[in-house]
Design a protein around this motif. Structure first.
Motif, PDB file in Angstrom:
ATOM      1  N   ARG A  64     -26.256 -18.663  18.586  1.00 13.15           N
ATOM      2  CA  ARG A  64     -24.485 -17.909  19.461  1.00 13.15           C
ATOM      3  C   ARG A  64     -23.624 -19.091  18.553  1.00 13.15           C
ATOM      4  NH1 ARG A  64     -24.920 -19.813  24.702  1.00 13.15           N
ATOM      5  NH2 ARG A  64     -26.738 -18.244  24.669  1.00 13.15           N
ATOM      6  N   TRP A  65     -24.924 -20.624  18.352  1.00 11.44           N
ATOM      7  CA  TRP A  65     -23.841 -21.035  17.817  1.00 11.44           C
ATOM      8  C   TRP A  65     -23.375 -20.773  16.084  1.00 11.44           C
ATOM      9  CZ3 TRP A  65     -19.549 -24.154  19.517  1.00 11.44           C
ATOM     10  CH2 TRP A  65     -19.991 -24.525  20.656  1.00 11.44           C
ATOM     11  N   TRP A  66     -24.562 -20.324  16.282  1.00  7.82           N
ATOM     12  CA  TRP A  66     -24.669 -19.773  14.353  1.00  7.82           C
ATOM     13  C   TRP A  66     -23.805 -18.709  14.266  1.00  7.82           C
ATOM     14  CZ3 TRP A  66     -25.752 -21.744   9.689  1.00  7.82           C
ATOM     15  CH2 TRP A  66     -25.934 -20.647   9.042  1.00  7.82           C
ATOM     16  N   ARG A  67     -23.571 -17.551  15.235  1.00  4.58           N
ATOM     17  CA  ARG A  67     -22.689 -16.141  14.933  1.00  4.58           C
ATOM     18  C   ARG A  67     -21.420 -16.549  15.505  1.00  4.58           C
ATOM     19  NH1 ARG A  67     -27.194 -14.604  18.930  1.00  4.58           N
ATOM     20  NH2 ARG A  67     -25.548 -14.609  20.430  1.00  4.58           N
ATOM     21  N   MET A  68     -20.650 -17.453  16.138  1.00  2.00           N
ATOM     22  CA  MET A  68     -19.436 -18.062  16.348  1.00  2.00           C
ATOM     23  C   MET A  68     -19.140 -18.165  14.941  1.00  2.00           C
ATOM     24  SD  MET A  68     -20.065 -18.862  20.214  1.00  2.00           S
ATOM     25  CE  MET A  68     -18.825 -20.592  19.518  1.00  2.00           C
ATOM     26  N   ALA A  69     -19.842 -19.876  14.544  1.00  2.00           N
ATOM     27  CA  ALA A  69     -19.844 -19.881  12.726  1.00  2.00           C
ATOM     28  C   ALA A  69     -19.807 -18.981  12.432  1.00  2.00           C
ATOM     29  CB  ALA A  69     -20.820 -21.424  13.037  1.00  2.00           C
ATOM     30  N   GLU A  70     -20.774 -18.010  11.975  1.00  2.00           N
ATOM     31  CA  GLU A  70     -20.671 -16.795  10.747  1.00  2.00           C
ATOM     32  C   GLU A  70     -19.234 -16.070  11.389  1.00  2.00           C
ATOM     33  OE1 GLU A  70     -24.585 -14.562   9.486  1.00  2.00           O
ATOM     34  OE2 GLU A  70     -24.346 -14.298  11.332  1.00  2.00           O
ATOM     35  N   ASP A  71     -18.677 -16.089  11.809  1.00  2.00           N
ATOM     36  CA  ASP A  71     -17.582 -15.198  12.448  1.00  2.00           C
ATOM     37  C   ASP A  71     -16.334 -16.063  11.953  1.00  2.00           C
ATOM     38  OD1 ASP A  71     -16.569 -13.109  13.975  1.00  2.00           O
ATOM     39  OD2 ASP A  71     -15.535 -13.971  15.155  1.00  2.00           O
ATOM     40  N   ASN A  72     -15.897 -17.248  12.101  1.00  2.00           N
ATOM     41  CA  ASN A  72     -15.005 -17.978  12.095  1.00  2.00           C
ATOM     42  C   ASN A  72     -15.347 -17.457   9.913  1.00  2.00           C
ATOM     43  OD1 ASN A  72     -13.519 -19.396  13.815  1.00  2.00           O
ATOM     44  ND2 ASN A  72     -15.482 -19.701  14.846  1.00  2.00           N
ATOM     45  N   VAL A  73     -16.048 -17.880   9.549  1.00  3.54           N
ATOM     46  CA  VAL A  73     -15.890 -17.504   8.041  1.00  3.54           C
ATOM     47  C   VAL A  73     -16.193 -16.001   7.364  1.00  3.54           C
ATOM     48  CG1 VAL A  73     -17.048 -20.840   7.945  1.00  3.54           C
ATOM     49  CG2 VAL A  73     -18.179 -18.421   7.461  1.00  3.54           C
ATOM     50  N   SER A  74     -16.658 -15.546   8.074  1.00  2.97           N
ATOM     51  CA  SER A  74     -17.266 -14.059   7.580  1.00  2.97           C
ATOM     52  C   SER A  74     -16.022 -13.081   6.672  1.00  2.97           C
ATOM     53  CB  SER A  74     -17.389 -12.849   9.038  1.00  2.97           C
ATOM     54  OG  SER A  74     -16.083 -12.820   8.954  1.00  2.97           O
ATOM     55  N   ARG A  75     -14.615 -14.052   7.099  1.00  5.58           N
ATOM     56  CA  ARG A  75     -13.437 -13.495   6.357  1.00  5.58           C
ATOM     57  C   ARG A  75     -13.169 -14.175   4.470  1.00  5.58           C
ATOM     58  NH1 ARG A  75     -12.527 -13.676  10.815  1.00  5.58           N
ATOM     59  NH2 ARG A  75     -11.785 -15.370  11.119  1.00  5.58           N
ATOM     60  N   LEU A  76     -14.050 -15.135   4.551  1.00  6.26           N
ATOM     61  CA  LEU A  76     -14.576 -16.090   3.185  1.00  6.26           C
ATOM     62  C   LEU A  76     -14.893 -15.438   1.919  1.00  6.26           C
ATOM     63  CD1 LEU A  76     -14.320 -20.006   5.089  1.00  6.26           C
ATOM     64  CD2 LEU A  76     -11.875 -18.020   3.912  1.00  6.26           C
ATOM     65  N   SER A  77     -14.371 -14.370   1.481  1.00  4.64           N
ATOM     66  CA  SER A  77     -15.382 -13.741   0.443  1.00  4.64           C
ATOM     67  C   SER A  77     -16.196 -14.685   0.072  1.00  4.64           C
ATOM     68  CB  SER A  77     -14.470 -12.420  -0.294  1.00  4.64           C
ATOM     69  OG  SER A  77     -13.161 -13.378  -1.095  1.00  4.64           O
ATOM     70  N   TRP A  78     -15.554 -16.211  -1.036  1.00  6.24           N
ATOM     71  CA  TRP A  78     -16.353 -16.966  -1.672  1.00  6.24           C
ATOM     72  C   TRP A  78     -17.248 -17.630  -1.304  1.00  6.24           C
ATOM     73  CZ3 TRP A  78     -15.463 -21.444   0.181  1.00  6.24           C
ATOM     74  CH2 TRP A  78     -13.870 -21.267   1.230  1.00  6.24           C
ATOM     75  N   LEU A  79     -17.648 -17.555   0.041  1.00 10.33           N
ATOM     76  CA  LEU A  79     -18.677 -18.019   1.229  1.00 10.33           C
ATOM     77  C   LEU A  79     -20.339 -17.045   1.649  1.00 10.33           C
ATOM     78  CD1 LEU A  79     -18.990 -21.137   2.070  1.00 10.33           C
ATOM     79  CD2 LEU A  79     -17.904 -20.364   4.147  1.00 10.33           C
ATOM     80  N   LEU A 117      -7.450 -23.608   5.768  1.00 13.53           N
ATOM     81  CA  LEU A 117      -7.279 -23.194   4.654  1.00 13.53           C
ATOM     82  C   LEU A 117      -5.983 -22.221   3.970  1.00 13.53           C
ATOM     83  CD1 LEU A 117     -10.456 -21.859   3.956  1.00 13.53           C
ATOM     84  CD2 LEU A 117      -9.982 -23.769   2.762  1.00 13.53           C
ATOM     85  N   GLY A 118      -5.497 -22.302   3.135  1.00 13.54           N
ATOM     86  CA  GLY A 118      -4.664 -21.865   2.463  1.00 13.54           C
ATOM     87  C   GLY A 118      -4.300 -20.079   2.422  1.00 13.54           C
ATOM     88  N   TRP A 119      -3.610 -19.374   2.681  1.00 18.84           N
ATOM     89  CA  TRP A 119      -4.211 -17.699   2.769  1.00 18.84           C
ATOM     90  C   TRP A 119      -4.371 -17.460   1.151  1.00 18.84           C
ATOM     91  CZ3 TRP A 119      -1.984 -14.085  -0.941  1.00 18.84           C
ATOM     92  CH2 TRP A 119      -0.984 -14.516  -2.144  1.00 18.84           C
ATOM     93  N   ARG A 120      -4.836 -18.420  -0.101  1.00 22.68           N
ATOM     94  CA  ARG A 120      -5.177 -17.371  -0.876  1.00 22.68           C
ATOM     95  C   ARG A 120      -6.654 -17.833  -0.837  1.00 22.68           C
ATOM     96  NH1 ARG A 120      -1.808 -18.372  -6.189  1.00 22.68           N
ATOM     97  NH2 ARG A 120       0.582 -17.503  -5.250  1.00 22.68           N
ATOM     98  N   ALA A 121      -6.727 -19.230  -0.467  1.00 23.15           N
ATOM     99  CA  ALA A 121      -8.450 -19.412  -0.491  1.00 23.15           C
ATOM    100  C   ALA A 121      -9.293 -18.356   1.321  1.00 23.15           C
ATOM    101  CB  ALA A 121      -8.694 -20.917   0.550  1.00 23.15           C
TER     102      ALA A 121
END
Length: 123
Positions: A64-79, A117-121
């Protein structure tokens, strides 16, 4: 007759009596020991069942924690997100609460880092 009026038959009866008492004592000891071992096995079985249940709950919580963390970084295309968590063979069971308690602050740090993070990041 032997010494002090004890006959061979009397001595035989005495030996047979002692052997009978020894056998009864041994039977009693074995029964008590079997009951002790049965109780220990039952306690160990209950302990294993509790540990299995706790392990399953911990796996669910970690996922559950992993899915929440994954959701938080899912919009970061570079990650690129790695595979989810798996049990560590070197983890100590008696430290489970410490491990679990350490997840929330690290997750909160991740959320804060993403928010800062800035909007570009974030693209």
């Amino acid at each position: 007759m032997h010494e002090e009026g004890i006959t061979a038959a009397m001595r035989y009866k005495e030996i047979i009596g002692m052997a009978g008492r020894a056998a009864a004592d041994l039977r009693s000891w074995e029964q008590n020991r079997a009951e002790e071992l049965t109780a220990q096995i039952a306690a160990a079985t209950a302990g294993v069942a509790a540990a299995v249940e706790r392990e399953e709950r911990t796996k669910q919580t970690a996922n559950r924690w992993w899915r929440m963390a994954e959701d938080n970084v899912s919009r970061l295309s570079w990650l690129e997100v790695a595979e989810g968590p798996s049990p560590s063979p070197t983890a100590r069971g008696d430290w489970l609460d410490r491990y679990s308690d350490g997840v929330r602050p690290v997750y909160n740090e991740l959320v804060q880092a993403v928010l800062q993070l800035g909007w570009r990041a974030r693209r």
